[in-house]
Design a protein around this motif. Structure first.
Motif, PDB file in Angstrom:
ATOM      1  N   THR A   1       0.832  -1.203   0.000  1.00  0.00           N
ATOM      2  CA  THR A   1       0.000   0.000   0.000  1.00  0.00           C
ATOM      3  C   THR A   1       0.870   1.258   0.000  1.00  0.00           C
ATOM      4  OG1 THR A   1      -1.768  -1.138   1.185  1.00  0.00           O
ATOM      5  CG2 THR A   1      -1.786   1.270   1.239  1.00  0.00           C
ATOM      6  N   LEU A   2       1.889   1.294   0.851  1.00  0.00           N
ATOM      7  CA  LEU A   2       2.751   2.472   0.929  1.00  0.00           C
ATOM      8  C   LEU A   2       3.606   2.614  -0.324  1.00  0.00           C
ATOM      9  CD1 LEU A   2       3.932   2.477   4.667  1.00  0.00           C
ATOM     10  CD2 LEU A   2       1.978   3.624   3.612  1.00  0.00           C
ATOM     11  N   LEU A   3       4.132   1.499  -0.839  1.00  0.00           N
ATOM     12  CA  LEU A   3       4.936   1.576  -2.057  1.00  0.00           C
ATOM     13  C   LEU A   3       4.079   2.053  -3.228  1.00  0.00           C
ATOM     14  CD1 LEU A   3       7.466   1.184  -3.727  1.00  0.00           C
ATOM     15  CD2 LEU A   3       6.931  -1.264  -3.892  1.00  0.00           C
ATOM     16  N   THR A   4       2.853   1.561  -3.318  1.00  0.00           N
ATOM     17  CA  THR A   4       1.949   2.016  -4.377  1.00  0.00           C
ATOM     18  C   THR A   4       1.721   3.522  -4.270  1.00  0.00           C
ATOM     19  OG1 THR A   4       0.834  -0.129  -4.486  1.00  0.00           O
ATOM     20  CG2 THR A   4      -0.354   1.762  -5.367  1.00  0.00           C
ATOM     21  N   ARG A   5       1.554   4.029  -3.051  1.00  0.00           N
ATOM     22  CA  ARG A   5       1.339   5.471  -2.875  1.00  0.00           C
ATOM     23  C   ARG A   5       2.562   6.267  -3.343  1.00  0.00           C
ATOM     24  NH1 ARG A   5      -2.551   7.840  -1.367  1.00  0.00           N
ATOM     25  NH2 ARG A   5      -3.479   5.995  -0.432  1.00  0.00           N
ATOM     26  N   VAL A   6       3.754   5.780  -3.009  1.00  0.00           N
ATOM     27  CA  VAL A   6       4.973   6.451  -3.457  1.00  0.00           C
ATOM     28  C   VAL A   6       5.041   6.480  -4.979  1.00  0.00           C
ATOM     29  CG1 VAL A   6       7.508   6.306  -3.523  1.00  0.00           C
ATOM     30  CG2 VAL A   6       6.299   5.952  -1.362  1.00  0.00           C
ATOM     31  N   LEU A   7       4.781   5.333  -5.612  1.00  0.00           N
ATOM     32  CA  LEU A   7       4.890   5.243  -7.068  1.00  0.00           C
ATOM     33  C   LEU A   7       3.776   6.021  -7.770  1.00  0.00           C
ATOM     34  CD1 LEU A   7       5.923   1.489  -7.467  1.00  0.00           C
ATOM     35  CD2 LEU A   7       7.388   3.514  -7.567  1.00  0.00           C
ATOM     36  N   VAL A   8       2.571   6.023  -7.200  1.00  0.00           N
ATOM     37  CA  VAL A   8       1.487   6.827  -7.781  1.00  0.00           C
ATOM     38  C   VAL A   8       1.880   8.304  -7.773  1.00  0.00           C
ATOM     39  CG1 VAL A   8      -0.844   7.693  -7.366  1.00  0.00           C
ATOM     40  CG2 VAL A   8      -0.422   5.238  -7.366  1.00  0.00           C
ATOM     41  N   ASN A   9       2.469   8.763  -6.680  1.00  0.00           N
ATOM     42  CA  ASN A   9       2.918  10.157  -6.630  1.00  0.00           C
ATOM     43  C   ASN A   9       3.992  10.442  -7.674  1.00  0.00           C
ATOM     44  OD1 ASN A   9       1.364  11.511  -4.648  1.00  0.00           O
ATOM     45  ND2 ASN A   9       2.454  10.421  -3.040  1.00  0.00           N
ATOM     46  N   MET A  10       4.889   9.488  -7.898  1.00  0.00           N
ATOM     47  CA  MET A  10       5.900   9.662  -8.936  1.00  0.00           C
ATOM     48  C   MET A  10       5.263   9.733 -10.318  1.00  0.00           C
ATOM     49  SD  MET A  10       9.125   7.253  -7.813  1.00  0.00           S
ATOM     50  CE  MET A  10      10.008   7.521  -6.268  1.00  0.00           C
ATOM     51  N   VAL A  11       4.295   8.845 -10.559  1.00  0.00           N
ATOM     52  CA  VAL A  11       3.614   8.821 -11.861  1.00  0.00           C
ATOM     53  C   VAL A  11       2.829  10.115 -12.078  1.00  0.00           C
ATOM     54  CG1 VAL A  11       1.777   7.708 -13.172  1.00  0.00           C
ATOM     55  CG2 VAL A  11       3.517   6.314 -12.047  1.00  0.00           C
ATOM     56  N   LYS A  12       2.055  10.537 -11.077  1.00  0.00           N
ATOM     57  CA  LYS A  12       1.276  11.767 -11.208  1.00  0.00           C
ATOM     58  C   LYS A  12       2.185  12.973 -11.424  1.00  0.00           C
ATOM     59  CE  LYS A  12      -1.998  12.313  -8.127  1.00  0.00           C
ATOM     60  NZ  LYS A  12      -2.674  12.268  -6.803  1.00  0.00           N
ATOM     61  N   ASN A  13       3.291  13.006 -10.699  1.00  0.00           N
ATOM     62  CA  ASN A  13       4.255  14.099 -10.845  1.00  0.00           C
ATOM     63  C   ASN A  13       4.787  14.163 -12.276  1.00  0.00           C
ATOM     64  OD1 ASN A  13       5.846  16.165  -9.295  1.00  0.00           O
ATOM     65  ND2 ASN A  13       7.554  14.949 -10.049  1.00  0.00           N
ATOM     66  N   ALA A  14       5.105  12.989 -12.820  1.00  0.00           N
ATOM     67  CA  ALA A  14       5.627  12.927 -14.185  1.00  0.00           C
ATOM     68  C   ALA A  14       4.546  13.295 -15.205  1.00  0.00           C
ATOM     69  CB  ALA A  14       6.172  11.529 -14.481  1.00  0.00           C
ATOM     70  N   MET A  15       3.314  12.814 -14.988  1.00  0.00           N
ATOM     71  CA  MET A  15       2.208  13.116 -15.900  1.00  0.00           C
ATOM     72  C   MET A  15       1.931  14.619 -15.957  1.00  0.00           C
ATOM     73  SD  MET A  15       0.785  10.439 -17.404  1.00  0.00           S
ATOM     74  CE  MET A  15       0.449   8.676 -17.272  1.00  0.00           C
ATOM     75  N   GLU A  16       2.003  15.272 -14.799  1.00  0.00           N
ATOM     76  CA  GLU A  16       1.736  16.710 -14.758  1.00  0.00           C
ATOM     77  C   GLU A  16       2.785  17.507 -15.514  1.00  0.00           C
ATOM     78  OE1 GLU A  16       1.485  17.203 -10.512  1.00  0.00           O
ATOM     79  OE2 GLU A  16      -0.695  17.318 -10.565  1.00  0.00           O
ATOM     80  N   ALA A  17       3.962  16.914 -15.710  1.00  0.00           N
ATOM     81  CA  ALA A  17       5.064  17.642 -16.346  1.00  0.00           C
ATOM     82  C   ALA A  17       5.051  17.560 -17.861  1.00  0.00           C
ATOM     83  CB  ALA A  17       6.405  17.109 -15.817  1.00  0.00           C
ATOM     84  N   ILE A  18       4.295  16.590 -18.429  1.00  0.00           N
ATOM     85  CA  ILE A  18       4.362  16.376 -19.872  1.00  0.00           C
ATOM     86  C   ILE A  18       3.092  16.874 -20.561  1.00  0.00           C
ATOM     87  CG2 ILE A  18       5.901  14.400 -19.642  1.00  0.00           C
ATOM     88  CD1 ILE A  18       3.463  12.570 -20.103  1.00  0.00           C
ATOM     89  N   PRO A  19       3.170  17.166 -21.854  1.00  0.00           N
ATOM     90  CA  PRO A  19       1.990  17.617 -22.601  1.00  0.00           C
ATOM     91  C   PRO A  19       1.135  16.442 -23.056  1.00  0.00           C
ATOM     92  CG  PRO A  19       3.905  17.609 -24.034  1.00  0.00           C
ATOM     93  CD  PRO A  19       4.410  17.236 -22.666  1.00  0.00           C
ATOM     94  N   SER A  20      -0.072  16.734 -23.520  1.00  0.00           N
ATOM     95  CA  SER A  20      -0.953  15.699 -24.072  1.00  0.00           C
ATOM     96  C   SER A  20      -0.261  14.973 -25.214  1.00  0.00           C
ATOM     97  CB  SER A  20      -2.255  16.324 -24.578  1.00  0.00           C
ATOM     98  OG  SER A  20      -2.981  16.893 -23.514  1.00  0.00           O
ATOM     99  N   GLY A  21      -0.464  13.663 -25.260  1.00  0.00           N
ATOM    100  CA  GLY A  21       0.133  12.846 -26.307  1.00  0.00           C
ATOM    101  C   GLY A  21       1.494  12.286 -25.960  1.00  0.00           C
TER     102      GLY A  21
END
Length: 377
Positions: free
Chosen positions: A271-291
């Motif tokens: 559960t905690l590792l998933t939360r860490v990785l979800v935050n990493m994924v969301k952080n990366a998604m917010e940084a890139i443009p559509s597509g």
């Protein structure tokens, strides 16, 4: 050098002379000692030459051993104050410190300056965040000094930040769910199944946000209890991609999954590792443009595994200097806990190492290195 350079320290004998000078002015001593606020006086090298009893009592300090001649960051065990360049105020990261900014501006402008300061403090191998409000006021006796008032606003800032982010995120997700439910009556049967899947995912995200809020509150209070068990890495990665694919930040963006661990298991709190990785994924998604795409990777490192998330953007240097501080963010007023929680959960509770690299040539990668089995399990 003076206060505008590398802050070469005054000898201890000079510190004692300054203290004698200040304590010899009885009304100054009496006023500062009567205040309930934490007060200290700095010389022009930003070394403490006087502190009131409140400071000594609140932080359990001995005047001569812990206070006289040292700098504020060293009193609060700032991780950046332990260095080979001269201590508090002398590193590159210190240039972004609110306390140093307050001191520099007060000296330069000869007037009172108030700034908020974020300190990453480390004591007895425990790391925690402090939020302080620093008020620096120039004053002159035989020499020039700064009277510095230090107010600990950690709890107030922590509570306000967690609540603000929680309500911001939950309202966003609930708004998306409401929009889908409004569309359902007019959708054709072949589209309803897909939209029900999205609605189900958004519902799970709301529950996840509530659980995440509870976890962060417990984590910061030192009350979170991880539950370690063996997990399959390939299953973890598949579940993670399913969890984030309908998130608002993932719209029209893609995740490439690379598993280089060959049917590997590790012992961790899923559960905690998933939360860490979800935050990493969301952080990366917010940084890139559509597509655009990010890369979620698991790599075998012998007796440990590295989980990483890559995107091809670059973080500016000043962002890199402050990236793991609570409430620091480049994404707006309601952000600023994602990278901080990665560090808190990943290192204090999962017993791993969290870090990042970011260059213009190679983009940005956040990672967590986890041992196959945590020590003491």
């Amino acid at each position: 050098m003076n206060r505008n350079g590398n802050l070469v320290r005054e000898p201890f004998e000079e510190i004692l002379k300054s203290r004698i000078e200040i304590t010899g002015i009885q009304y100054i001593k009496d006023i500062l000692s009567s205040l309930s606020s934490v007060i200290c006086i700095l010389n022009d090298r930003n070394q403490v030459v006087f502190s009131n009893d409140t400071m000594l009592e609140k932080y359990n300090l001995d005047l001569e051993e812990h206070v006289l001649g040292v700098r504020p960051g060293e009193i609060f065990n700032c991780v950046n104050a332990v260095n080979d360049t001269g201590g508090c105020g002398t590193t590159e990261k210190c240039e972004y410190c609110g306390a140093k900014t307050a001191f520099d501006q007060a000296w330069k402008q000869s007037k009172k300056v108030v700034r908020e300061c974020k300190i990453t403090s480390q004591k007895d191998q425990e790391t925690f965040q402090l939020d302080l409000e620093i008020t620096a006021t120039p004053i002159e006796f035989e020499k020039k000094y700064l009277i510095v008032s230090i107010e600990d606003i950690t709890e107030r800032k922590r509570k306000a930040l967690l609540e603000r982010i929680f309500f911001h995120d939950v309202l966003n997700i609930a708004g998306g769910l409401s929009g889908i439910l409004e569309l359902m009556p007019v959708l054709s049967d072949d589209k309803k199944e897909k939209y029900l899947e999205i609605a189900s995912s958004l519902t799970e995200q709301i529950i996840d946000e509530i659980q995440g809020q509870q976890q962060m509150m417990k984590a910061e209070l030192g009350e979170l209890q991880p539950h370690f068990a063996p997990i399959k890495i390939d299953r973890l990665l598949n579940k993670l991609t399913d969890q984030v694919r309908f998130h608002v930040v993932a719209h029209e963006k893609h995740t490439e999954v690379v598993n280089q661990t060959t049917d590997r298991e590790i012992v961790t709190d899923q559960t905690l590792l998933t939360r860490v990785l979800v935050n990493m994924v969301k952080n990366a998604m917010e940084a890139i443009p559509s597509g655009a795409s990010i890369v979620l990777k698991a790599k075998d490192r012998g007796d440990s595994v590295r989980f990483s998330v890559f995107n091809n953007t670059y973080m500016a240097h000043d962002v890199q200097m402050q990236i793991f501080q609570r409430s620091y963010s480049t994404k707006g007023h309601n952000r600023g806990i994602g990278t901080y929680s990665m560090k808190l959960l990943g290192e204090r509770y999962l017993r791993g190492v969290v870090g990042f690299s970011s260059t213009e040539a190679k983009g940005t990668t956040f990672y967590i290195d986890l041992p196959d089995t945590p020590q003491g399990f």
